[in-house]
Enzyme design. Structure first.
Site, PDB file in Angstrom:
ATOM      1  N   HIS A 157       0.834  -1.198   0.000  1.00 15.63           N
ATOM      2  CA  HIS A 157       0.000   0.000   0.000  1.00 15.63           C
ATOM      3  C   HIS A 157       0.873   1.255   0.000  1.00 15.63           C
ATOM      4  CE1 HIS A 157      -3.245  -2.750   1.197  1.00 15.63           C
ATOM      5  NE2 HIS A 157      -4.068  -1.817   0.778  1.00 15.63           N
ATOM      6  N   LYS A 161      -0.464   4.690   4.734  1.00 13.34           N
ATOM      7  CA  LYS A 161      -1.323   3.723   5.423  1.00 13.34           C
ATOM      8  C   LYS A 161      -0.779   3.443   6.816  1.00 13.34           C
ATOM      9  CE  LYS A 161      -3.769  -0.661   4.839  1.00 13.34           C
ATOM     10  NZ  LYS A 161      -5.054  -0.020   5.228  1.00 13.34           N
TER      11      LYS A 161
END
Length: 271
Positions: A157, A161
């Site tokens: 990600h 995040k």
């Protein structure tokens, strides 16, 4: 049937803005309100302008308050503490609650389950059709192959995040664990460093990568003797999660109280 009236929680965040746009594009759904943290500098801003779709006349508010009287439910991609608090509020107001937040503790999960005794709550680590189909496939593959095939979940990600493994990685791991008939909490490996020894047969491993602007990429890997099966999903736009959440909202209206997932929404529960 009338349009489903939805409030977007976390309207100032990346997913909140995407949800406002997705609702504007969807049929049968209307935006009934937009809320964010009371301390947000975005309070009072037009939610449509913030989302790049032009003014919609719906300002960002700092509390659910009177908005609850004008809505059928809430879509919520925020943070665990906010989602838990909101679940109590939606339950008290009789609103369905779609939760895309990840990173919950055991206590958080219990609080949400308690709220689901009063209203319908759809909660999933990922709202996209593709990921939930991938999870259903992971369950089937895990059930078909024995422990000679090691299961590893890999995810990547963007660098902003805040939780790991991702909610989607855990969703895939839980699906594989159900396929194998094991308890994921007792049979997962979350971190390997140093002299770890040989891999424990039957455990499900997780690895997390973070960097750049990656929306989300996930692999469910089944590694056996001399062969490997990889199930892969790569998200290119957050809109896929928003569209799935809107689909869940339409499905949730009128449902009896209970804790549901996207598997229920998409009819994949018994796949």
């Amino acid at each position: 049937m009338s349009d489903v009236r939805v409030i977007v929680a976390g309207a100032g965040g990346r997913m909140g803005k995407t949800l406002v746009k997705a609702i504007a594009e969807a049929k049968g759904v209307v935006l009934a309100g937009a809320i964010d943290a009371p301390t947000s500098p975005l309070i009072g801003r037009d939610s449509g302008e913030m989302s790049g779709i032009g003014a919609n006349g719906i300002p960002v508010m700092g509390d659910l308050g009177a908005l609850a009287q004008k809505a059928d439910g809430v879509i919520d991609f925020t943070i665990p503490a906010a989602s838990v608090a909101l679940a109590e509020r939606t339950a008290a107001a009789g609103l369905f609650h779609v939760i895309g937040t990840t990173g919950f503790s055991v206590a958080d999960e219990q609080a949400i389950a308690a709220a689901a005794q009063t209203v319908a709550i759809v909660k999933s680590g990922n709202m996209s059709l593709g990921v939930n189909l991938l999870a259903a496939l992971a369950k089937r593959v895990a059930a078909t192959l024995d422990e000679e095939f090691d299961i590893e979940i890999l995810e990547m990600h963007h660098n902003k995040k805040i939780d790991a493994p991702s909610g989607t990685a855990l969703l895939l791991g839980e699906a594989a664990a159900r396929g194998r008939g094991i308890d994921l909490a007792a049979r997962s490996e979350r971190g390997r460093d140093g002299h770890t020894g040989a891999r424990t047969p039957g455990d499900i491993g997780f690895a997390s990568l973070r960097g750049g602007t990656v929306v989300g990429e996930h692999w469910a890997i089944f590694a056996g003797p001399a062969e490997r099966i990889e199930l892969v999903h790569k998200a290119e736009d957050r809109m896929i999660f928003a569209r799935g959440a809107v689909k869940a909202a339409v499905w949730a209206r009128g449902r009896p109280a209970g804790l549901y997932s996207m598997m229920d929404v998409l009819g994949l529960k018994d796949f």
